[in-house]
Scaffold this motif. Structure first.
Motif, PDB file in Angstrom:
ATOM      1  N   ASN A  98      48.807-107.747  86.130  1.00 41.76           N
ATOM      2  CA  ASN A  98      50.115-108.204  85.647  1.00 41.76           C
ATOM      3  C   ASN A  98      51.292-107.581  86.390  1.00 41.76           C
ATOM      4  N   GLU A  99      51.025-106.938  87.521  1.00 39.63           N
ATOM      5  CA  GLU A  99      52.090-106.387  88.360  1.00 39.63           C
ATOM      6  C   GLU A  99      52.149-107.186  89.660  1.00 39.63           C
ATOM      7  N   VAL A 100      53.378-107.436  90.133  1.00 46.85           N
ATOM      8  CA  VAL A 100      53.584-108.198  91.363  1.00 46.85           C
ATOM      9  C   VAL A 100      54.056-107.250  92.463  1.00 46.85           C
ATOM     10  N   TYR A 101      53.324-107.264  93.593  1.00 46.91           N
ATOM     11  CA  TYR A 101      53.670-106.429  94.741  1.00 46.91           C
ATOM     12  C   TYR A 101      54.147-107.362  95.861  1.00 46.91           C
ATOM     13  N   THR A 102      55.338-107.100  96.375  1.00 44.87           N
ATOM     14  CA  THR A 102      55.966-108.000  97.329  1.00 44.87           C
ATOM     15  C   THR A 102      55.497-107.725  98.758  1.00 44.87           C
ATOM     16  N   VAL A 103      55.850-108.657  99.640  1.00 44.81           N
ATOM     17  CA  VAL A 103      55.527-108.523 101.057  1.00 44.81           C
ATOM     18  C   VAL A 103      56.109-107.221 101.609  1.00 44.81           C
ATOM     19  N   ASP A 104      55.356-106.549 102.442  1.00 49.65           N
ATOM     20  CA  ASP A 104      55.707-105.275 103.084  1.00 49.65           C
ATOM     21  C   ASP A 104      55.569-104.062 102.149  1.00 49.65           C
ATOM     22  N   SER A 105      55.100-104.264 100.908  1.00 49.40           N
ATOM     23  CA  SER A 105      54.817-103.120 100.030  1.00 49.40           C
ATOM     24  C   SER A 105      53.690-102.294 100.637  1.00 49.40           C
ATOM     25  N   ARG A 106      53.827-100.979 100.573  1.00 48.21           N
ATOM     26  CA  ARG A 106      52.801-100.071 101.100  1.00 48.21           C
ATOM     27  C   ARG A 106      51.945 -99.597  99.927  1.00 48.21           C
ATOM     28  N   LEU A 107      50.696-100.049  99.893  1.00 47.64           N
ATOM     29  CA  LEU A 107      49.830 -99.824  98.737  1.00 47.64           C
ATOM     30  C   LEU A 107      48.724 -98.821  99.031  1.00 47.64           C
ATOM     31  N   ARG A 108      48.533 -97.904  98.106  1.00 44.80           N
ATOM     32  CA  ARG A 108      47.352 -97.048  98.090  1.00 44.80           C
ATOM     33  C   ARG A 108      46.357 -97.682  97.126  1.00 44.80           C
ATOM     34  N   THR A 109      45.176 -98.007  97.615  1.00 45.23           N
ATOM     35  CA  THR A 109      44.163 -98.672  96.796  1.00 45.23           C
ATOM     36  C   THR A 109      42.943 -97.773  96.640  1.00 45.23           C
ATOM     37  N   THR A 110      42.429 -97.727  95.420  1.00 42.22           N
ATOM     38  CA  THR A 110      41.233 -96.940  95.126  1.00 42.22           C
ATOM     39  C   THR A 110      40.203 -97.845  94.458  1.00 42.22           C
ATOM     40  N   ALA A 111      38.994 -97.821  94.977  1.00 39.13           N
ATOM     41  CA  ALA A 111      37.884 -98.577  94.393  1.00 39.13           C
ATOM     42  C   ALA A 111      36.794 -97.600  93.985  1.00 39.13           C
ATOM     43  N   ASP A 112      36.604 -97.438  92.694  1.00 41.22           N
ATOM     44  CA  ASP A 112      35.524 -96.599  92.162  1.00 41.22           C
ATOM     45  C   ASP A 112      34.417 -97.526  91.676  1.00 41.22           C
ATOM     46  N   ASP A 144      36.176 -99.879  88.926  1.00 39.82           N
ATOM     47  CA  ASP A 144      37.546 -99.586  88.517  1.00 39.82           C
ATOM     48  C   ASP A 144      38.411 -99.667  89.768  1.00 39.82           C
ATOM     49  N   PHE A 145      39.325-100.649  89.807  1.00 40.77           N
ATOM     50  CA  PHE A 145      40.239-100.804  90.932  1.00 40.77           C
ATOM     51  C   PHE A 145      41.623-100.311  90.529  1.00 40.77           C
ATOM     52  N   LEU A 146      42.233 -99.506  91.389  1.00 38.88           N
ATOM     53  CA  LEU A 146      43.576 -98.974  91.150  1.00 38.88           C
ATOM     54  C   LEU A 146      44.453 -99.305  92.351  1.00 38.88           C
ATOM     55  N   VAL A 147      45.661 -99.805  92.071  1.00 40.79           N
ATOM     56  CA  VAL A 147      46.635-100.129  93.109  1.00 40.79           C
ATOM     57  C   VAL A 147      47.927 -99.393  92.796  1.00 40.79           C
ATOM     58  N   VAL A 148      48.477 -98.675  93.779  1.00 40.55           N
ATOM     59  CA  VAL A 148      49.720 -97.921  93.594  1.00 40.55           C
ATOM     60  C   VAL A 148      50.647 -98.200  94.765  1.00 40.55           C
ATOM     61  N   ASP A 149      51.905 -98.568  94.467  1.00 37.62           N
ATOM     62  CA  ASP A 149      52.917 -98.730  95.496  1.00 37.62           C
ATOM     63  C   ASP A 149      53.392 -97.339  95.932  1.00 37.62           C
ATOM     64  N   ALA A 150      53.233 -97.015  97.207  1.00 35.38           N
ATOM     65  CA  ALA A 150      53.554 -95.670  97.690  1.00 35.38           C
ATOM     66  C   ALA A 150      55.035 -95.344  97.595  1.00 35.38           C
ATOM     67  N   ASP A 151      55.896 -96.357  97.560  1.00 32.80           N
ATOM     68  CA  ASP A 151      57.345 -96.117  97.520  1.00 32.80           C
ATOM     69  C   ASP A 151      57.890 -96.106  96.091  1.00 32.80           C
ATOM     70  N   THR A 152      57.511 -97.081  95.282  1.00 37.23           N
ATOM     71  CA  THR A 152      58.078 -97.209  93.929  1.00 37.23           C
ATOM     72  C   THR A 152      57.196 -96.587  92.854  1.00 37.23           C
ATOM     73  N   GLN A 153      55.943 -96.235  93.204  1.00 33.95           N
ATOM     74  CA  GLN A 153      54.944 -95.718  92.263  1.00 33.95           C
ATOM     75  C   GLN A 153      54.541 -96.755  91.211  1.00 33.95           C
ATOM     76  N   GLN A 154      54.911 -97.994  91.428  1.00 36.66           N
ATOM     77  CA  GLN A 154      54.412 -99.085  90.579  1.00 36.66           C
ATOM     78  C   GLN A 154      52.899 -99.117  90.690  1.00 36.66           C
ATOM     79  N   ARG A 155      52.200 -99.216  89.562  1.00 38.08           N
ATOM     80  CA  ARG A 155      50.745 -99.147  89.606  1.00 38.08           C
ATOM     81  C   ARG A 155      50.107-100.123  88.631  1.00 38.08           C
ATOM     82  N   SER A 156      48.867-100.468  88.930  1.00 42.72           N
ATOM     83  CA  SER A 156      48.068-101.316  88.042  1.00 42.72           C
ATOM     84  C   SER A 156      46.604-100.973  88.247  1.00 42.72           C
TER      85      SER A 156
END
Length: 251
Positions: A98-112, A144-156
């Motif tokens: 339910n979070e929207v990440y825009t073009v050029d967002s820098r994402l840290r992704t974790t897959a457990d 468990d998938f985790l997505v975090v925006d490195a700049d805004t800290q927006q996460r899902s």
């Protein structure tokens, strides 16, 4: 890598020890250290985003029980860790949790990810030169998938779990009086848009062989692919592949 291998070996050995006294049964316990490269991505719809994952060293361990009772299958349980993470700059809008990440967002992704294979199989050929096993497998996937925006800290984050039936086979060959051998092992399924496979091939060397215990070294290559369509609202197209080393005990 070596520390993880011996830690997993210790766990597998602990599981195996109570059955040593039963000479009518064959008990196998082993562990592998898997140098894993991950390709692909995931999403909550068919618009899967591909991520740049880092190479990781993960572990797998297993136990197998073989017996002389006709018609009743042998059993093998395999537990594999497929954890990885990465960093990606998006080239398209990505929606997850339910979070929207825009073009050029820098994402840290974790897959457990963890998989547990419950395998029932029959030995259709078994001698010192050639052995062939066939059967069925239920692969349980817990993720468990985790997505975090490195700049805004927006996460899902999203979790998923399911058991998928698969076909299992294994073929092994040995060179008498040398301790050398090789095997190929595979589980696979392709139904509609879902496709899973788990293949490994290895060279083996039996360096201890006695009445109490056999010990065998393994060195090989493994490839696991996970192509999911709507498993607990998760879509994924991932491949985990790389070299492994292992140690197997036979009681």
């Amino acid at each position: 890598m070596i520390k993880k291998l011996f830690a997993a070996c210790a766990l597998a050995t602990t599981v195996a020890l109570p059955a040593q006294a039963d000479t009518l049964l064959g008990l196998y316990a082993g562990a592998q250290a898997f140098q894993m490269k991950t390709d692909g991505g995931f999403a909550q719809d068919e618009s899967i985003a591909n991520f740049d994952f880092e190479d990781e060293t993960n572990t797998s361990f297993y136990v197998a029980l073989e017996h002389p009772i006709p018609l009743i299958p042998n059993i093998k349980i395999v537990r594999t860790n497929l954890d990885t993470e990465g960093f990606t700059q998006l080239d398209a809008t990505f929606t997850f949790g339910n979070e929207v990440y825009t073009v050029d967002s820098r994402l840290r992704t974790t897959a457990d990810l963890f998989t547990t294979d419950y395998i029932l199989y029959y030995e259709i050929l078994d001698n010192d030169v050639v052995s062939i096993d066939v059967g069925i497998s239920g692969k349980q996937i817990d993720g468990d998938f985790l997505v975090v925006d490195a700049d805004t800290q927006q996460r899902s984050a999203e979790e998923f779990s399911g058991i998928i039936p698969m076909v299992y086979s294994r073929a092994a060959v040995g060179l008498p009086l040398t301790g050398l051998g090789a095997y190929v092992e595979a589980s696979y399924l392709s139904i509609d848009d879902n496709s899973l496979s788990d293949y490994q091939a290895a060279i083996t060397y039996n360096f201890i062989e006695s009445l109490a215990i056999d010990m065998t070294l393994q060195a090989g290559y493994r490839s696991t692919t996970v192509d999911l369509e709507d498993l607990d609202d998760i879509y994924a197209d991932l491949e985990f592949k790389g070299a492994f080393v292992g140690l197997e005990f036979h009681f």
